[in-house]
Design a protein around this motif. Structure first.
Motif, PDB file in Angstrom:
ATOM      1  N   GLU A  16     -22.270  37.192  -1.954  1.00 52.19           N
ATOM      2  CA  GLU A  16     -23.212  36.774  -2.988  1.00 52.19           C
ATOM      3  C   GLU A  16     -23.075  35.282  -3.266  1.00 52.19           C
ATOM      4  O   GLU A  16     -22.005  34.784  -3.595  1.00 52.19           O
ATOM      5  CB  GLU A  16     -22.967  37.555  -4.292  1.00 52.19           C
ATOM      6  CG  GLU A  16     -23.977  37.205  -5.379  1.00 52.19           C
ATOM      7  CD  GLU A  16     -23.716  37.939  -6.677  1.00 52.19           C
ATOM      8  OE1 GLU A  16     -24.509  37.753  -7.620  1.00 52.19           O
ATOM      9  OE2 GLU A  16     -22.723  38.699  -6.748  1.00 52.19           O
ATOM     10  N   ILE A  18     -23.944  31.968  -5.514  1.00 59.14           N
ATOM     11  CA  ILE A  18     -24.293  31.540  -6.866  1.00 59.14           C
ATOM     12  C   ILE A  18     -24.353  30.017  -6.854  1.00 59.14           C
ATOM     13  O   ILE A  18     -23.324  29.342  -6.681  1.00 59.14           O
ATOM     14  CB  ILE A  18     -23.267  32.036  -7.906  1.00 59.14           C
ATOM     15  CG1 ILE A  18     -23.218  33.563  -7.906  1.00 59.14           C
ATOM     16  CG2 ILE A  18     -23.605  31.500  -9.283  1.00 59.14           C
ATOM     17  CD1 ILE A  18     -22.138  34.141  -8.800  1.00 59.14           C
ATOM     18  N   GLU A  23     -24.255  27.320 -15.602  1.00 60.11           N
ATOM     19  CA  GLU A  23     -23.948  28.737 -15.814  1.00 60.11           C
ATOM     20  C   GLU A  23     -23.155  29.358 -14.661  1.00 60.11           C
ATOM     21  O   GLU A  23     -22.855  30.546 -14.683  1.00 60.11           O
ATOM     22  CB  GLU A  23     -25.245  29.537 -16.003  1.00 60.11           C
ATOM     23  CG  GLU A  23     -26.217  28.949 -17.019  1.00 60.11           C
ATOM     24  CD  GLU A  23     -25.634  28.974 -18.419  1.00 60.11           C
ATOM     25  OE1 GLU A  23     -24.870  29.923 -18.726  1.00 60.11           O
ATOM     26  OE2 GLU A  23     -25.934  28.047 -19.197  1.00 60.11           O
ATOM     27  N   ALA A  24     -22.847  28.552 -13.636  1.00 60.26           N
ATOM     28  CA  ALA A  24     -22.298  29.117 -12.401  1.00 60.26           C
ATOM     29  C   ALA A  24     -20.944  29.797 -12.612  1.00 60.26           C
ATOM     30  O   ALA A  24     -20.736  30.945 -12.185  1.00 60.26           O
ATOM     31  CB  ALA A  24     -22.169  28.028 -11.341  1.00 60.26           C
ATOM     32  N   GLN A  26     -19.570  30.946 -15.289  1.00 59.73           N
ATOM     33  CA  GLN A  26     -19.702  32.152 -16.120  1.00 59.73           C
ATOM     34  C   GLN A  26     -20.217  33.311 -15.280  1.00 59.73           C
ATOM     35  O   GLN A  26     -19.741  34.453 -15.416  1.00 59.73           O
ATOM     36  CB  GLN A  26     -20.645  31.881 -17.294  1.00 59.73           C
ATOM     37  CG  GLN A  26     -20.776  33.059 -18.254  1.00 59.73           C
ATOM     38  CD  GLN A  26     -21.677  32.750 -19.431  1.00 59.73           C
ATOM     39  OE1 GLN A  26     -22.007  31.597 -19.695  1.00 59.73           O
ATOM     40  NE2 GLN A  26     -22.080  33.786 -20.152  1.00 59.73           N
ATOM     41  N   ALA A  27     -21.185  33.033 -14.392  1.00 61.07           N
ATOM     42  CA  ALA A  27     -21.718  34.077 -13.524  1.00 61.07           C
ATOM     43  C   ALA A  27     -20.652  34.590 -12.564  1.00 61.07           C
ATOM     44  O   ALA A  27     -20.540  35.795 -12.310  1.00 61.07           O
ATOM     45  CB  ALA A  27     -22.918  33.538 -12.740  1.00 61.07           C
ATOM     46  N   SER A  30     -18.319  36.871 -14.476  1.00 62.01           N
ATOM     47  CA  SER A  30     -18.891  38.196 -14.767  1.00 62.01           C
ATOM     48  C   SER A  30     -18.866  39.096 -13.542  1.00 62.01           C
ATOM     49  O   SER A  30     -18.779  40.318 -13.662  1.00 62.01           O
ATOM     50  CB  SER A  30     -20.324  38.040 -15.277  1.00 62.01           C
ATOM     51  OG  SER A  30     -21.189  37.586 -14.246  1.00 62.01           O
ATOM     52  N   ARG A  31     -18.922  38.492 -12.329  1.00 56.22           N
ATOM     53  CA  ARG A  31     -18.876  39.295 -11.096  1.00 56.22           C
ATOM     54  C   ARG A  31     -17.464  39.716 -10.749  1.00 56.22           C
ATOM     55  O   ARG A  31     -17.241  40.771 -10.172  1.00 56.22           O
ATOM     56  CB  ARG A  31     -19.448  38.504  -9.907  1.00 56.22           C
ATOM     57  CG  ARG A  31     -20.839  37.958 -10.062  1.00 56.22           C
ATOM     58  CD  ARG A  31     -21.922  39.012 -10.172  1.00 56.22           C
ATOM     59  NE  ARG A  31     -23.227  38.443  -9.944  1.00 56.22           N
ATOM     60  CZ  ARG A  31     -23.919  37.720 -10.818  1.00 56.22           C
ATOM     61  NH1 ARG A  31     -23.398  37.461 -12.010  1.00 56.22           N
ATOM     62  NH2 ARG A  31     -25.123  37.257 -10.515  1.00 56.22           N
TER      63      ARG A  31
END
Length: 769
Positions: A16, A18, A23-24, A26-27, A30-31
């Motif tokens: 994946e 990103i 926001e990177a 944080q994303a 979350s993953r």
């Protein structure tokens, strides 16, 4: 088909992407459920880990790399070994393979080429190397079959030194960088950025590795997206590609101007090593759970279609369907581009030399004259098997169209004989030939004047097909995949994409026969024999004496080139000149011969002054014009005189050095008295490194600022002190009739070792000190 991200990106769990941004992170968190800094993620690339394991500096920002193995071929290894011998070489400190795949024919210059081969064999015995005789394997195929290893690094003196698909980070550089390795020195670079090449989907039938490679090159070359960076191939699409397919893409990464490449590895690559009897050399390589890349090239393999790179560069790409649909328009554009490359070249009767492509349109179809499937890019097992399936039961015809096929190694050839593909091809009228790189650099299968050749090879620069502009002959090459070349051959020369072939392209099992190499290749197993005598032919000459950098320089500009890019083929032509690669002064006679025929004479004229100075004579006695020039200089710099001022030449080119790693592009200028190049930028790191290692100043000048013209004289006061003191800018002066006009040059970043090499005059002098 190809998408370039305009930022860096995180790759999570190898799948994946990103994009970098506010926001990177944080994303990513979350993953994955954890915070990972960019600094940590950078270290999770395959490339970083390989570089770290080979770095000796202790500083990952300033790398000093020691390689595992070295490779050279017969137009580079003589000069490399001669340079190392002049610097005290006693033994090859690592496996060093000397292949003989460029001057294999021994057709030009009588025994010259075979003398080089015997020199290589005798040096392999004396210093403990590996010698691969002519026609056994092209350099890169032998390295894939016998040298590569997961997580290893290989340095080669050929620009297409690329074994990333097998998990080996390989770099193609000029010969002096191999000399450094032979002398237990290091390859010094800043840590390169790493670009993710994210593959998804799977190729459709009829699309081959060259199609994917050309699509990528077309997307990244002109914008410099991957220049001097490492391309790291990952993503779900990797699994859809065979080892041969990956290798075919990987070898062409050189044409993007990247530094190196590496791929994630899997069971497919493990099986490659097993087939070649080297299972222990496999290593699983995958990016970390969270990996940061400095850029991303997204490739949807399912959308790639058969490609063609029109003359005269691999980045001049179109789909074949697009070309066929817009024939006259694209051919007209290609002819206009050709005028830039051809410059002022004339035919024998003095009229302008022109490339005529629109003449090849017959009844609305583009008819080509020749097909070639060859070398490290095209001569792989699967490429040739696919071509055989497409051509099976057909004929290439009895007219002017010809097709030649060069398997990349004798083991590949043997398997093609055993499985019937060689017979299927020969039955069509195609000619099977032995492993030879000639068609890739203009030493084999030269087409007729104004003929158009389609080739699954590496480059299509001017003269790469062997034509001679200075004799009024011009022909040209377009790059294509073996599958579409076969489809075109089946259509007797009418340009045809392989996606129009409605038959089946089979999958053939490859069996590697190691006995071929065991019976013919000399392998010292790393054991040197100091008593072995080196065999020298009459064309093998030592490097001429080269002086240290003097306090001041007076340089004449002896060539001015305004092409957008100047290739190494234009700086020192390939083809028949290769026979003189072991003779520095003999080869230098060909410098810029196809781009600026006046260069050699002009360079020699100003060199007379430096030879006189080095011999203790007064330079003005051999070149009277210097008296007037020095008189003007002394008005502002009274300390300047013939004893502290060196005399020589320089050239200006907008962006020199694209293409081959051949050091001779620089060394030929040096032996003719060249002290510098001046450019807006250098096309590749390897060309700039060649300049430095031959003691030449790699000057930069801002685009649009050119205060001098061809044949002007430039004075560089206190240039030696400027190099010693690491000056950011260099003062230079155009010497006029009555005054000096001052302007600025830059040297760019130089390591301490590079500065010292320039100060000593060349790498040979540096190692003698």
């Amino acid at each position: 088909m190809i998408e370039l991200l305009q930022s860096g990106a995180y790759l999570v769990n190898g799948r994946e992407l990103i994009a970098d941004g506010p926001e990177a992170q944080q994303a990513v968190c979350s993953r994955t459920g954890r915070n990972t800094t960019k600094e940590e993620a950078v270290k999770q690339t395959i490339s970083y880990r390989i570089l770290e394991s080979h770095n000796t500096s202790g500083n990952m920002e300033k790398l000093k790399i020691r390689f595992d193995k070295l490779t050279s071929h017969d137009i580079t290894f003589v000069g490399i070994i001669q340079t190392a011998r002049a610097s005290g070489l006693q033994k090859f400190p690592m496996p060093y393979v000397l292949t003989n795949c460029h001057n294999s024919l021994c057709a030009v210059g009588g025994t010259i080429n075979e003398d080089d081969h015997m020199f290589g064999l005798s040096c392999a015995k004396k210093y403990g190397g590996i010698y691969v005789p002519p026609h056994q394997a092209v350099i890169h195929q032998y390295a894939r079959e016998m040298l590569s290893g997961g997580g290893q690094m290989i340095l080669g003196s050929d620009s297409h030194t690329r074994y990333g698909a097998l998990g080996t980070m390989a770099v193609g550089e000029g010969g002096p960088e191999l000399v450094k390795q032979l002398l237990n020195q290091t390859y010094d670079i800043n840590r390169p950025e790493v670009v993710c090449v994210y593959l998804e989907g799977a190729p459709v039938s009829g699309v081959g590795p060259q199609d994917v490679a050309l699509a990528i090159i077309g997307a990244v070359f002109k914008n410099g997206y991957v220049k001097n960076k490492v391309m790291e191939f990952v993503g779900p699409g990797v699994a859809s590609l065979s080892a041969d397919f990956r290798i075919g893409i990987d070898v062409m990464t050189t044409e993007t101007t990247c530094l190196s490449s590496v791929w994630e590895t899997d069971r497919e690559i493990e099986e490659f090593y097993e087939i070649h009897g080297r299972k222990e050399d496999y290593r699983e390589l995958v990016p970390g759970d969270v990996t940061y890349y400095d850029g991303v090239v997204k490739v949807n393999l399912s959308k790639v279609r058969p490609m063609i790179a029109m003359p005269f560069h691999p980045s001049n790409t179109y789909t074949i369907e697009e070309l066929n649909a817009n024939l006259l328009e694209i051919l007209d554009e290609t002819e206009k581009r050709a005028k830039v490359s051809l410059g002022d070249a004339k035919t024998i009767d003095g009229s302008p030399l022109e490339l005529h492509l629109k003449d090849k349109v017959k009844n609305g179809k583009f008819v080509v004259d020749q097909g070639i499937i060859a070398g490290c890019a095209g001569g792989g097992f699967e490429n040739i098997c696919a071509a055989a399936d497409i051509l099976k039961g057909k004929s290439i015809g009895s007219d002017s169209f010809t097709l030649s096929v060069y398997p990349a190694s004798m083991p590949v050839y043997m398997e093609l004989v055993k499985n019937g593909c060689a017979a299927a091809l020969m039955e069509t009228g195609a000619v099977m030939k032995t492993a030879f790189c000639g068609p890739c650099f203009g030493a084999g299968d030269t087409p007729a004047n104004n003929a158009f050749s389609i080739r699954h090879s590496t480059r299509n620069f001017p003269n790469r097909e062997g034509s001679k502009l200075q004799n009024g002959q011009i022909s040209s090459v377009a790059l294509m995949d073996a599958r579409s070349i076969a489809a075109t051959a089946a259509n007797r020369g009418i340009l045809t994409p392989a996606t129009e072939f409605d038959g089946e392209i089979g999958k053939y099992k490859y069996h590697f026969d190691s006995k071929i190499y065991a019976n013919r290749v000399f392998d010292s197993k790393g054991k040197a024999d100091p008593d072995a005598e080196i065999q020298l032919g009459p064309n093998i000459k030592d490097w001429p004496e080269m002086g240290a950098l003097p306090e001041n320089l007076l340089l004449q500009v002896v060539s001015e080139i305004h092409d957008p890019v100047t290739t190494t083929d234009e700086l020192i032509p390939s083809g028949e000149t290769s026979s003189y690669r072991s003779n520095p002064l003999g080869l230098a006679e060909f410098t810029l011969s196809r781009k600026d025929p006046e260069y050699v004479g002009r360079a020699k004229e100003i060199q007379k002054a430096e030879k006189a100075r080095m011999g203790g004579e007064h330079p003005c006695q051999v070149l009277p014009v210097l008296k007037e020039l020095m008189g003007v200089i002394k008005k502002q710099y009274p300390e300047a005189n013939h004893s502290n001022t060196g005399f020589g030449s320089t050239i200006f080119a907008v962006k020199p050095g694209d293409g081959s790693a051949r050091e001779q592009a620089a060394s030929c200028q040096k032996v003719l008295g060249g002290w510098a190049n001046i450019a807006n930028e250098y096309a590749t790191k390897r060309y700039r490194s060649n300049l430095i290692n031959w003691g030449m100043l790699p000057f930069l000048i801002k685009e649009g600022e050119l205060p001098f013209r061809n044949l002007d004289y430039l004075f560089l006061p206190d240039i030696r002190r400027a190099v010693e003191e690491k000056a950011d800018t260099i003062t230079a002066c155009v010497v006029g009739k009555d005054e000096l006009k001052t302007f600025e040059l830059r040297l760019g970043e130089l390591t301490d070792e590079e500065r010292q090499i320039i100060l000593e005059g060349c790498l040979i002098n540096y190692n003698r000190v």
